[in-house]
Design a protein around this motif. Structure first.
Motif, short mmCIF file in Angstrom:
data_model
loop_
_atom_site.label_atom_id
_atom_site.label_comp_id
_atom_site.label_asym_id
_atom_site.label_seq_id
_atom_site.Cartn_x
_atom_site.Cartn_y
_atom_site.Cartn_z
N LEU A 164 72.65 42.78 41.85
CA LEU A 164 71.95 43.94 41.28
C LEU A 164 71.87 45.06 42.30
O LEU A 164 71.39 44.86 43.41
N TYR A 165 72.35 46.25 41.91
CA TYR A 165 72.23 47.45 42.74
C TYR A 165 71.02 48.24 42.28
O TYR A 165 70.73 48.31 41.07
N THR A 166 70.34 48.86 43.23
CA THR A 166 69.25 49.75 42.86
C THR A 166 69.13 50.85 43.90
O THR A 166 69.67 50.75 45.00
N SER A 167 68.42 51.91 43.54
CA SER A 167 68.23 53.03 44.45
C SER A 167 66.95 52.82 45.25
O SER A 167 66.04 52.10 44.82
N LYS A 183 66.38 49.24 31.73
CA LYS A 183 65.98 48.75 33.05
C LYS A 183 65.31 47.38 32.92
O LYS A 183 65.61 46.47 33.70
N SER A 204 63.78 53.55 43.30
CA SER A 204 63.30 52.53 42.37
C SER A 204 62.32 51.58 43.04
O SER A 204 61.41 51.04 42.39
N TYR A 243 66.62 43.84 34.48
CA TYR A 243 65.77 43.05 35.38
C TYR A 243 65.65 41.61 34.88
O TYR A 243 65.76 40.65 35.66
N PHE A 302 73.26 47.60 37.63
CA PHE A 302 72.44 48.49 38.45
C PHE A 302 71.19 48.90 37.69
O PHE A 302 71.15 48.89 36.46
N ILE A 303 70.17 49.25 38.45
CA ILE A 303 68.95 49.85 37.91
C ILE A 303 68.70 51.13 38.69
O ILE A 303 68.51 51.10 39.91
N ASN A 304 68.76 52.26 37.99
CA ASN A 304 68.46 53.55 38.62
C ASN A 304 67.97 54.52 37.56
O ASN A 304 67.76 54.13 36.40
N LEU A 325 70.28 41.54 45.97
CA LEU A 325 69.88 42.91 45.66
C LEU A 325 70.51 43.85 46.69
O LEU A 325 70.40 43.62 47.89
#
Length: 600
Positions: A134-137, A119, A140, A123, A109-111, A84
């Motif tokens: 997996l990229y996320t902010s 999303k 999140s 996941y 990515f999840i943002n 992650l």
């Protein structure tokens, strides 16, 4: 702490990692993955150091832009999966995912740009191993269900990119980063790597404390970027500033560049000025609607426009490797911010230029914003009262497209934390007393620090010494030899050759231009026609695939193709930057393009 003297060594420099470390089984696996997926035959010394340390514990590393630090988590994702990455820039994570997917990496990515359904599916794919990276902010990770779900999956590596965002001694703090230590705990303390391109010694200590990485291996590489040329032009009037800007940008016509300015209104004025001068230029700032910003960024990434005139809302989240110059029309308040923004140039390792236009009033605007960033006692008290009135205190997390965070909130929050009223996560209230004592000493201390940083920025702009050495000194590195590339080094060399003292410096102080012809990639004159033909092929293929041209191949790869002229897929494997996936995807068409050119 390990210190690597040079992360991106100049052409005549060498660096030899410990051979026992370099020969470890894990590194042999990473080297094989690097070759197969990305087409590079060797890991860089900083990558070797980080990957070796990550095998046994947590890591915090400083490595300049363009040093390949993302491989520190991409290669573990290819080897183990379930990695992650926390990134503060939505645009950057989307660009990085697009580039990784072009190399065959199962990244996503999840943002906030995704629907709830998208999303959830992303996941689930990450949980089931269909996505390895997996990229996320950071925003999140405020969702506890999401964090609990990640904890249930069991991460192999947690990578925190742009880790300087957790420190208010750094140049850009993001309140949502403050809860990452708590998030690490909720995730079960997975193996963690914190990464940033720059940090002063004070910011570095604050980062590792706030992320809970005090016991980590700290690998600090030199911030020196040997492919960048730093120059300062002095202007006596605003009109002369504009003339210098037009002169510089038109001299670099056809190249990708970013012009940074201090106000939204000025982005539009200067973009229009450049357009009237025959330059393909567009403006970008946080006041524009999202569709406009997105289309402007896409135009820049796909080479439909050459120049973006922007506030600091643009650039740090853009992964464009072939930006050939950065112009600061207005001076930032900190050398750290300037160097980060200037570092958008030359990510591909090729020569690039960083130009600052300086006036005697350049420090006025940064000084004003420093005052705005540091609230007085009554403002801090008012902020505390607002916090108490919120049922679930949350902070504005719209930093992705804001031009700055100049509202005093960050420092008010820091004072409340120092006073024991708010926890380190920046959210949890530890008191409900409106009249609780508040110690605002940290605000006064930080304001003095910011003014000292502004003085360092002015020193960079006005020095007659090597500008790169000023940067190195700022970041706590010993000054090295003269860079030989900045305007001061060139002026000193000219003075020595002509037996004059200070002539170059006097020319700059008078506002006379010292703009030189832009540099090109050194592939050799006989190969330029083939190089240009390959750029045309790349542009057409990128348009067909719906991706930016650099996602197909970087200019450096095209340069090597022009030199070696491979005519078989076997010969393609000798080209650095051509991995197995790109060989299979583009190889036949690429060989045809080269063969057709040679026949013609």
């Amino acid at each position: 702490m390990t210190f690597t003297p040079s992360a991106i060594a100049p052409d005549n420099a060498t660096s030899s990692p410990d051979p026992t470390t370099a020969a470890s089984p894990a590194l042999a696996t990473y080297q094989q993955l690097m070759s197969e997926w990305f087409g590079f035959s060797e890991l860089r010394p900083p990558q070797i150091a980080v990957l070796s340390a990550l095998e046994t514990g947590n890591v915090f590393t400083i490595a300049p832009t363009g040093s390949g630090k993302s491989m520190s988590y991409v290669l573990p994702a290819l080897r183990h999966g379930k990695v992650l990455v926390v990134s503060p820039h939505i645009a950057l994570m989307q660009d990085q995912v697009e580039s990784l997917q072009a190399n065959g990496v199962n990244a996503a990515f999840i943002n906030s740009t995704l629907t709830t359904a998208r999303k959830r599916q992303t996941y689930l794919d990450f949980r089931d191993g269909k996505i390895s990276l997996l990229y996320t902010s950071p925003e999140s990770l405020a969702n506890r269900r999401f964090v609990n779900g990640l904890a249930a999956i069991g991460l192999n590596v947690l990578a925190i990119d742009d880790a300087h965002c957790v420190s208010d001694w750094g140049h850009t703090i993001r309140p949502d980063y403050l809860r990452l230590r708590e998030v690490r705990e909720a995730l079960g303390f997975p193996r963690t790597i914190g990464l940033t391109a720059t940090a002063t010694p004070l910011a570095r200590a604050d980062i590792v404390r706030r992320l809970g990485l005090e016991e980590s291996e700290q690998i600090v590489n030199s911030v020196a970027r040997h492919n960048l040329k730093f120059s300062v032009q002095s202007a006596a009037t605003n009109e002369q500033k504009r003339e210098l800007l037009v002169q510089y940008v038109t001299a670099h016509k056809g190249q990708s560049g970013i012009v940074y300015v201090g106000s939204r209104k000025r982005t539009e004025e200067l973009a229009e000025l450049l357009a009237d001068s025959g330059v393909k230029a567009m403006s970008y700032h946080a006041g524009q609607n999202p569709d406009t910003r997105q289309s402007t960024q896409r135009a820049f990434m796909t080479d439909s426009t050459d120049v973006i005139v922007a506030t600091n809302a643009f650039g740090l989240g853009v992964d464009k490797p072939d930006v050939r110059y950065i112009v600061h029309f207005d001076m930032p308040g900190r050398l750290e911010a300037y160097y980060q923004e200037a570092g958008r140039a030359g990510r591909d390792g090729e020569p690039a230029e960083c130009e600052l236009i300086y006036t005697r009033w350049s420090r006025n605007a940064p000084e004003y914003f420093i005052n705005q960033d540091h609230p007085d006692d009554s403002q801090v008290r008012g902020f505390w009262h607002e916090m108490l009135q919120r049922p679930e205190p949350e902070f504005d997390t719209g930093y992705e497209q804001s031009d700055s965070s100049r509202d005093g909130q960050v420092m008010a929050l820091r004072a409340l934390q120092d006073s024991g009223l708010i926890a380190d996560d920046g959210v949890t209230l530890l008191s409900a007393e409106p009249t609780a004592p508040i110690n605002t000493g940290v605000i006064t201390q930080h304001m003095h620090y910011e003014l000292e940083m502004l003085a360092s920025m002015v020193e960079f702009a006005t020095t007659s010494d090597c500008r790169l050495n000023v940067v190195l000194n700022y970041f706590g590195e010993p000054a090295g030899e003269l860079c030989g590339r900045c305007d001061n080094c060139h002026a000193a060399s000219w003075d020595r050759e002509h037996g004059r003292k200070g002539a170059g410096s006097r020319a700059r102080a008078s506002g006379r231009s010292s703009i030189s012809a832009p540099e090109r990639i050194h592939v050799g004159d006989p190969e330029w026609p083939l190089f240009d033909a390959l750029r045309d092929w790349r542009k057409e293929r990128a348009a067909t695939d719906g991706v930016p041209p650099f996602v197909v191949f970087h200019d450096r790869v095209l340069a090597e193709l022009a030199r070696k002229k491979p005519l078989s897929t076997t010969e393609l494997t000798s080209i650095s930057g051509v991995g197995n996936v790109k060989r299979d995807r583009y190889g036949i068409d690429l060989i045809k393009a080269i063969a057709n050119f040679l026949r013609s």
